[in-house]
Write an enzyme that holds these catalytic residues in place. Structure first.
Site, PDB file in Angstrom:
ATOM      1  CD  GLU A  12      -2.786   1.488   2.332  1.00 58.15           C
ATOM      2  OE1 GLU A  12      -3.649   2.372   2.248  1.00 58.15           O
ATOM      3  OE2 GLU A  12      -2.605   0.802   3.360  1.00 58.15           O
TER       4      GLU A  12
ATOM      5  CD  GLU B 176       2.617   8.139   5.304  1.00 58.60           C
ATOM      6  OE1 GLU B 176       1.591   7.693   4.762  1.00 58.60           O
ATOM      7  OE2 GLU B 176       2.972   9.337   5.199  1.00 58.60           O
TER       8      GLU B 176
ATOM      9  CG  ASP C 279      -1.663  13.337   0.176  1.00 60.16           C
ATOM     10  OD1 ASP C 279      -2.592  13.016   0.940  1.00 60.16           O
ATOM     11  OD2 ASP C 279      -0.473  13.382   0.546  1.00 60.16           O
TER      12      ASP C 279
ATOM     13  CE1 TYR D 287      -6.438  10.200   6.307  1.00 61.13           C
ATOM     14  CE2 TYR D 287      -7.474  11.706   4.762  1.00 61.13           C
ATOM     15  CZ  TYR D 287      -6.524  11.453   5.733  1.00 61.13           C
ATOM     16  OH  TYR D 287      -5.668  12.452   6.133  1.00 61.13           O
ATOM     17  CD  GLU D 288     -13.406   2.345   2.156  1.00 55.16           C
ATOM     18  OE1 GLU D 288     -12.214   1.966   2.178  1.00 55.16           O
ATOM     19  OE2 GLU D 288     -14.315   1.677   1.634  1.00 55.16           O
TER      20      GLU D 288
HETATM   21  N1  SAM Z   1      -4.330   5.378   2.949  1.00 48.95           N
HETATM   22  C1  SAM Z   1      -4.708   5.962   4.217  1.00 48.95           C
HETATM   23  C2  SAM Z   1      -6.206   5.930   4.364  1.00 48.95           C
HETATM   24  O1  SAM Z   1      -6.912   5.703   3.392  1.00 48.95           O
HETATM   25  O2  SAM Z   1      -6.686   6.077   5.510  1.00 48.95           O
HETATM   26  C3  SAM Z   1      -4.151   7.396   4.372  1.00 48.95           C
HETATM   27  C4  SAM Z   1      -4.634   8.403   3.375  1.00 48.95           C
HETATM   28  S1  SAM Z   1      -3.799   9.985   3.530  1.00 48.95           S
HETATM   29  C5  SAM Z   1      -4.898  11.090   2.805  1.00 48.95           C
HETATM   30  C6  SAM Z   1      -2.535   9.864   2.286  1.00 48.95           C
HETATM   31  C7  SAM Z   1      -1.202   9.374   2.836  1.00 48.95           C
HETATM   32  O3  SAM Z   1      -0.314   9.160   1.750  1.00 48.95           O
HETATM   33  C8  SAM Z   1      -0.516  10.370   3.755  1.00 48.95           C
HETATM   34  O4  SAM Z   1      -0.175   9.724   4.966  1.00 48.95           O
HETATM   35  C9  SAM Z   1       0.716  10.817   2.973  1.00 48.95           C
HETATM   36  O5  SAM Z   1       1.812  11.136   3.809  1.00 48.95           O
HETATM   37  C10 SAM Z   1       0.985   9.602   2.108  1.00 48.95           C
HETATM   38  N2  SAM Z   1       1.709   9.905   0.868  1.00 48.95           N
HETATM   39  C11 SAM Z   1       1.373  10.867  -0.032  1.00 48.95           C
HETATM   40  N3  SAM Z   1       2.236  10.879  -1.050  1.00 48.95           N
HETATM   41  C12 SAM Z   1       3.151   9.905  -0.801  1.00 48.95           C
HETATM   42  C13 SAM Z   1       4.293   9.439  -1.481  1.00 48.95           C
HETATM   43  N4  SAM Z   1       4.704  10.010  -2.636  1.00 48.95           N
HETATM   44  N5  SAM Z   1       4.995   8.408  -0.951  1.00 48.95           N
HETATM   45  C14 SAM Z   1       4.600   7.852   0.223  1.00 48.95           C
HETATM   46  N6  SAM Z   1       3.517   8.263   0.920  1.00 48.95           N
HETATM   47  C15 SAM Z   1       2.801   9.269   0.427  1.00 48.95           C
END
Ligand code: SAM
Length: 216
Positions: free
Chosen positions: A44, A69, A118, A195-196
Site C-alpha cells: 500500500e 508512508e 493526496d 479515511y474511508e
Molecule cells: N491510505 C490511508 C487511508 O486511506 O486512511 C491514508 C490516506 S492519507 C490522505 C494519504 C497518505 O499518503 C498520507 O499519509 C501521505 O503522507 C501519504 N503519501 C502521499 N504521497 C506519498 C508518497 N509520494 N509516498 C509515500 N507516501 C505518500
C-alpha cells in the site's frame, strides 16, 4: 495526513523491528530476506496510520504486506499499532514512492493499493498524484505481469483524473464503481481504510477502480 513534529519519531522508526531501513538493499530480496518465505507481496502506497494494511494482513496470512508512508510522524502511528498487533506478515518503509523502482525489482510485487491518495489539486502538481501516468509507469516496472492496482478515493476530481490516465499510460480499466459501498460486486470483502470510514460516514460516495496491464 501529516501529524507534525512528533519528537523522536525518526528515532523510533530507525530502531523499530517493523521497518526496513535502506530498503534499496532489499530490491529483489523481499521474499527471501525480509519475509523468509515465497508468498506474494502486496503493497500500500501512502498507507497513513496503516490500519487497512494490518486488517488485510490479519485476514490473509498467506500474503506479505509492505506499507509505504512518506512521513515519519504518520508512520509512527502504524508502528505503534503493529507493536500491539504483532502481525508476522507486515513490514513498513518510510520513503517517498517516487523512489519505488529503486526498492522493488521487476515483477516483485503482486498487487498495489492506493487509498485516499493526496489530491494535489494544482495542475502543475499532477505528476505527484499517485494514480498519475508517471506513477503508473513506475508501478509497471515493479508489478508482475498479471498484477493489479486498486485505487479508492472520495475525491471525484482525483478519480476522474485517475480514470483519464489509464489508457494513455497503457493500462486496462478492469473494473470501476462510483459508489463502492452500494456496489455489491466490488464491495464484496471490502476492508475500509481510516479515511474511508471518516468520509463515508459523512455521506460521501467512495470511488474505486482496478487496473492492470493484462493483454498488453
Ligand atoms: N491510505 C490511508 C487511508 O486511506 O486512511 C491514508 C490516506 S492519507 C490522505 C494519504 C497518505 O499518503 C498520507 O499519509 C501521505 O503522507 C501519504 N503519501 C502521499 N504521497 C506519498 C508518497 N509520494 N509516498 C509515500 N507516501 C505518500
Amino acid at each position: 495526513m501529516r501529524l507534525r513534529n512528533i519528537a523522536g519519531s525518526r528515532e523510533v522508526i530507525a530502531d523499530s523491528a517493523y521497518t526496513v531501513k535502506d530498503p534499496q538493499t532489499k530490491k529483489g530480496l523481499w521474499k527471501k530476506e525480509v519475509f523468509g518465505n515465497s508468498k506474494p507481496i502486496h503493497i500500500e502506497i501512502g498507507m497513513g496510520k496503516g490500519r487497512f494494511l494490518m486488517d488485510l494482513a490479519e485476514l490473509n496470512p498467506d500474503i506479505n504486506y509492505v506499507g509505504i508512508e512518506k512521513y515519519s510522524s504518520v508512520l509512527l502511528r502504524a508502528i505503534q499499532k503493529q507493536e500491539q498487533r504483532q502481525l508476522p506478515n507486515v513490514i513498513f518503509i518510510r520513503m517517498d514512492a517516487e523512489e519505488i523502482t529503486e526498492v522493488f525489482a521487476p515483477g516483485e510485487v503482486d498487487k498495489i493499493y492506493l487509498n485516499f491518495s493526496d489530491p494535489w489539486p494544482k495542475d502543475r502538481h499532477a505528476k505527484r498524484r499517485l494514480p498519475s501516468r508517471q506513477f503508473l509507469e513506475r508501478y509497471d516496472k515493479i508489478l508482475k505481469a498479471d498484477g493489479v492496482v486498486e485505487f479508492k478515493t472520495d475525491n471525484k476530481d482525483l478519480f476522474d483524473f485517475a480514470l483519464e490516465e489509464v489508457e494513455p499510460a497503457g493500462w486496462n480499466l478492469d473494473a470501476f464503481t462510483l459508489d463502492l459501498h452500494n456496489d455489491p460486486v466490488m464491495n464484496e470483502g471490502n476492508v475500509m481504510t481510516e479515511y474511508e470510514e471518516r468520509f463515508s460516514s459523512q455521506g460521501n460516495p467512495i470511488y474505486k477502480y482496478i487496473v492492470s496491464r493484462k493483454g498488453k
